[in-house]
Write a protein that holds these residues in place. Structure first.
Motif, mmCIF file in Angstrom:
data_model
loop_
_atom_site.group_PDB
_atom_site.id
_atom_site.type_symbol
_atom_site.label_atom_id
_atom_site.label_comp_id
_atom_site.label_asym_id
_atom_site.label_seq_id
_atom_site.Cartn_x
_atom_site.Cartn_y
_atom_site.Cartn_z
ATOM 1 N N ARG A 386 2.655 1.959 -7.514
ATOM 2 C CA ARG A 386 1.338 1.387 -7.225
ATOM 3 C C ARG A 386 1.461 0.223 -6.264
ATOM 4 N N MET A 387 2.470 -0.624 -6.520
ATOM 5 C CA MET A 387 2.680 -1.788 -5.664
ATOM 6 C C MET A 387 3.055 -1.330 -4.250
ATOM 7 N N MET A 388 3.843 -0.268 -4.173
ATOM 8 C CA MET A 388 4.229 0.283 -2.870
ATOM 9 C C MET A 388 3.017 0.835 -2.123
ATOM 10 N N ARG A 391 1.145 -1.845 -0.485
ATOM 11 C CA ARG A 391 1.862 -2.262 0.710
ATOM 12 C C ARG A 391 1.605 -1.289 1.868
ATOM 13 N N ILE A 408 5.529 -5.394 5.645
ATOM 14 C CA ILE A 408 4.718 -6.129 4.688
ATOM 15 C C ILE A 408 5.623 -6.618 3.571
ATOM 16 N N ARG A 409 5.519 -7.893 3.241
ATOM 17 C CA ARG A 409 6.264 -8.378 2.090
ATOM 18 C C ARG A 409 5.286 -8.945 1.076
ATOM 19 N N LEU A 410 5.321 -8.362 -0.115
ATOM 20 C CA LEU A 410 4.470 -8.868 -1.187
ATOM 21 C C LEU A 410 5.196 -10.056 -1.803
ATOM 22 N N PHE B 10 5.307 -9.486 -11.890
ATOM 23 C CA PHE B 10 5.776 -9.227 -10.520
ATOM 24 C C PHE B 10 6.785 -10.310 -10.146
ATOM 25 N N GLU B 12 9.625 -11.545 -7.197
ATOM 26 C CA GLU B 12 10.286 -11.374 -5.901
ATOM 27 C C GLU B 12 11.792 -11.314 -6.113
ATOM 28 N N ASP B 42 12.315 -5.230 -2.137
ATOM 29 C CA ASP B 42 11.832 -6.610 -1.980
ATOM 30 C C ASP B 42 11.411 -7.285 -3.281
ATOM 31 N N PHE B 43 11.046 -6.484 -4.266
ATOM 32 C CA PHE B 43 10.523 -7.094 -5.478
ATOM 33 C C PHE B 43 10.871 -6.251 -6.698
ATOM 34 N N ILE B 45 9.637 -5.452 -11.022
ATOM 35 C CA ILE B 45 8.600 -5.634 -12.034
ATOM 36 C C ILE B 45 9.295 -5.712 -13.385
#
Lengths: 433, 129
Positions: A386-388, A391, A408-410, B10, B12, B42-43, B45
Motif C-alpha cells: 500500500r505504501m509503495m 509512492r 519519491i522518498r516517504l 512507519f 524510515e 527506504d522504509f 513497517i
C-alpha cells in the motif's frame, strides 16, 4: 568562421543606431497590437514617440514569466494567428505552460542565429550534427535542427534518450558534432568509453552544449573525455530558443545576437539598470520579433555583460556564464522546474501532508531529483504494498506534470521543516564552481 | 481465535528508529507481546501487538510517528507438526488471501498472528477450528 560579418562585427555606433531604430519600430508595433503593453505604457505615461534611441529603453515596462502566464495562450501575440507558423511551449505549473508563437520571419531569424552559433563553433556545410536535445514543444531540438540545415550541414535528429543507439549512429553516420546538455555529454562520454568501439572510429570534434548552466571544470572534463572542443550555446524559449548567445573560439563569454536581442543587466531587487561588468539579472528586449515580441523580459538568470572587443573580431556584446537564478527555478537534466510545480501536485493529493523537500544531486554525471514527502495521518498502512502504491501514485503525477522522473522518498511525519516564512524547500548538492 | 487490534508504525531506514519506538513504549508502560518488521529499500513497517493499543498509538503519534491500526486474527494452536497447516488449509480452501503473518511458540502453545485480506471472512472460517 564568422557567419554574418556585417552584423556580428558592426561598429558600436552603427549598432546603437540600428538598435534604436529597431526599438522604435518595436514599441510602435506592440503599443498598437498588444493591449497588455499599451495598458502598461499608459500606466507609466510613456508613448511610442518618447522612444527615440536605444537609451530610452529604460523607460519601458518589464515583462515577466507571470505576465506570459496571465496572458495565456495568445494575448501577448502581436500578429493574427494566420501569421503564426509554429508554436513552442515551456513546462509550467499544472496545465499552464508558457506559449510562444513564431512567424515565418521569426523562424528565419532563429535559423540565422543558430547558424551563427554553429559557425562560431567551427562547423560548416561539411559537418554532420547529431542533435540530442529533445524534439517537440521544447525549443532545443527543433532550434538546432533548423540551424544546422540553414548552415548547410547535415542534421541527425536523434532527440533525447536511448544512449546506446545515439552512440551507434554517431559512429555509423560519422557525426562530427554533438548537441545536447553538458551533463548528458558527460554521461555519453562514459558510455562511449565503455561501448567497445574505439575513439578513432568516431569523427566527433565539436560539442554544442546548453539548456543548463555549466562550468569551466565541466568543459575541461568533457573536452578531455570526448576529445572535442566544447562550446556554450544559450537561449530561452520566451526570447527565441537556443542561439540567443554563443561562444566563439576564444571561449571567453557568449556573444549575444544583439542586433535582434537587446541585453540589459538590472538589479533583481530594485530593477535599476546596472553598468557593464556588474552582476545582475539578464533582461532581453526582442528587437525584431514579430510573433510574440517582448519588452525587457526578465530571464531571472544572473550574469554580467562585457562590451569590450573580442579577439575573434566580433563586437557582439558578451555575457558571462550564468552564475545563478534570481528565482527558485531548478534545471534538472535540461528541464526547467519550479518547486511550486511540485507543490501544486502535492497539494492536490489528500494522501500527503502539504510539505516537501527536494534533494537535487548529480550521480554519474546525471542529475537526480529526490522528492521527500510525508504521508498524511490516516493513510499509513500496515502493508508495504500500500505504501509503495502511494509512492507510485505521486511519482506518476509528478512525471506527467514535470516531464521528469523523480525518486519519491516517504519520510516520517514531522521530518520536513514546516514553512515559517522562507522554508528551505530545496537542497542542491550539485557543485558549480 | 480472536480478532485483535494490531498497531503498525512507519519507520524510515535509519539507525536507531526502532529503539525510539521501544523507548516510547517503555516510558508509557506498554508491553509488546509480538511484533514483526517488514522492510523495503527506504522504509520499514513495524507491526506489533501491544498491551494498550490506544495508549501506544497516542504516545507514538505525539512523538511524530506515522501509525495505523488494523484488525488481525490471533490464533493459538498446539505447538506440534501439522497444526499450522490445518489452519492455513481452511483459509486456502476458501480462497482467503493472507497478506502476512508472524508467529511465536512457547512450550505447548504456538501463537500466530494472521492478517488476511478479508478479516471477517477469515474469522468466520476459523471460529470453529
Amino acid at each position: 568562421m564568422i557567419w554574418n560579418q556585417p552584423k556580428e562585427c558592426m561598429s558600436a555606433e552603427d549598432k546603437r543606431r540600428m538598435q534604436g531604430e529597431r526599438l522604435r519600430k518595436l514599441v510602435e508595433r506592440v503599443y498598437h497590437s498588444v493591449p497588455f503593453y499599451r495598458r502598461k505604457m499608459q500606466e507609466m505615461d510613456v508613448m511610442p514617440r518618447d522612444i527615440r534611441s536605444i537609451d530610452d529603453i529604460v523607460r519601458l515596462p518589464f515583462t515577466t514569466k507571470q505576465d506570459m502566464r496571465d496572458n495565456y495562450p495568445y494575448d501577448l501575440f502581436a500578429v493574427p494567428m494566420s501569421e503564426i507558423v509554429r508554436l513552442h511551449a515551456s513546462s509550467g505549473t499544472t496545465g499552464k505552460p508558457t506559449v510562444v508563437g513564431y512567424t515565418r520571419y521569426d523562424l528565419s531569424v532563429w535559423s540565422e542565429m543558430t547558424a551563427r552559433c554553429l559557425s562560431a563553433f567551427g562547423a560548416d556545410r561539411n559537418d554532420i550534427v547529431s542533435v540530442g536535445y529533445g524534439y517537440g514543444l521544447f525549443t532545443g531540438g527543433l532550434g538546432l535542427h533548423y540551424g544546422v540545415e540553414h548552415l548547410g550541414g547535415t542534421v541527425i535528429p536523434m532527440s533525447s534518450g536511448n544512449t546506446a543507439k545515439h552512440i551507434q549512429l554517431m559512429h555509423d553516420f560519422g557525426a562530427t558534432a554533438l548537441a545536447c546538455t553538458p551533463s548528458y555529454a558527460l554521461y555519453l562520454a562514459d558510455a562511449l568509453r565503455d561501448c567497445g568501439m574505439p575513439r578513432d572510429e568516431f569523427r566527433l570534434k565539436i560539442g554544442i552544449f546548453g539548456a543548463e548552466p555549466w562550468t569551466e571544470n565541466m568543459r575541461r572534463e568533457i573536452e578531455a573525455k570526448l576529445g572535442i572542443d566544447a562550446y556554450n550555446i544559450y537561449g530561452l524559449s520566451e526570447v527565441m530558443g537556443p542561439g540567443v548567445s554563443y561562444e566563439c573560439e576564444c571561449k571567453n563569454g557568449s556573444h549575444i545576437g544583439d542586433d535582434h536581442f537587446y541585453p540589459e543587466i538590472v538589479s533583481p531587487d530594485t530593477l535599476e539598470p546596472l553598468p557593464y561588468g556588474e552582476q545582475g539579472e539578464l533582461v532581453f528586449t526582442t528587437l525584431t520579433k514579430e510573433g510574440i515580441p517582448l519588452l525587457r523580459y526578465r530571464t531571472k538568470d544572473l550574469c554580467s555583460l562585457d562590451d569590450t572587443p573580442c579577439e575573434c573580431g566580433r563586437t557582439a556584446v558578451r555575457m558571462s556564464r550564468i552564475v545563478g537564478r534570481s528565482d527558485d527555478m531548478l534545471i534538472i537534466r535540461g528541464v526547467n522546474l519550479f518547486p511550486s510545480q511540485i507543490e501544486s501536485v502535492i497539494l492536490e493529493m489528500e494522501e500527503f501532508e502539504p510539505h516537501y523537500l527536494l534533494v537535487v544531486d548529480r550521480v554519474n554525471n546525471l542529475d537526480t531529483l529526490e522528492v521527500q514527502v510525508e504521508v498524511r495521518d490516516g493513510f499509513y498502512s500496515d502493508e508495504i504494498n500500500r505504501m509503495m502504491e502511494l509512492r507510485k501514485k505521486i511519482a506518476a503525477r509528478l512525471q506527467s506534470v514535470l516531464g521528469l522522473a523523480a525518486d519519491i522518498r516517504l519520510v516520517e511525519p514531522g521530518t520536513i521543516a514546516r514553512s515559517e516564512g522562507k522554508a528551505k524547500r530545496v537542497i542542491d548538492k550539485r557543485t558549480l564552481n | 481465535m480472536t480478532t485483535i487490534k494490531q498497531l503498525s508504525v512507519f519507520i524510515e531506514n535509519r539507525t536507531g528508529r526502532i529503539n525510539e519506538v521501544t523507548r516510547i513504549l517503555e516510558e508509557s508502560g506498554i508491553n509488546m507481546s509480538a511484533f514483526s518488521l517488514a522492510e523495503s529499500a527506504d522504509f520499514g513497517i513495524l507491526r506489533m501487538i501491544v498491551s494498550d493499543v490506544d495508549g501506544a498509538r497516542a504516545a507514538l503519534k505525539a512523538a511524530h510517528f506515522g501509525v495505523s491500526t488494523t484488525d488481525v486474527l490471533a490464533i493459538s494452536c498446539p505447538n506440534r507438526p501439522g497444526a499450522m497447516h490445518r489452519v492455513l488449509e481452511v483459509l486456502a480452501r476458501e480462497n482467503v488471501f493472507i497478506e502476512y503473518m508472524y508467529a511465536f511458540s512457547e512450550g505447548e502453545v504456538a501463537n500466530v498472528i494472521i492478517r488476511p485480506t478479508d478479516v471477517e471472512r477469515a474469522a468466520e472460517l476459523l471460529r470453529n477450528l
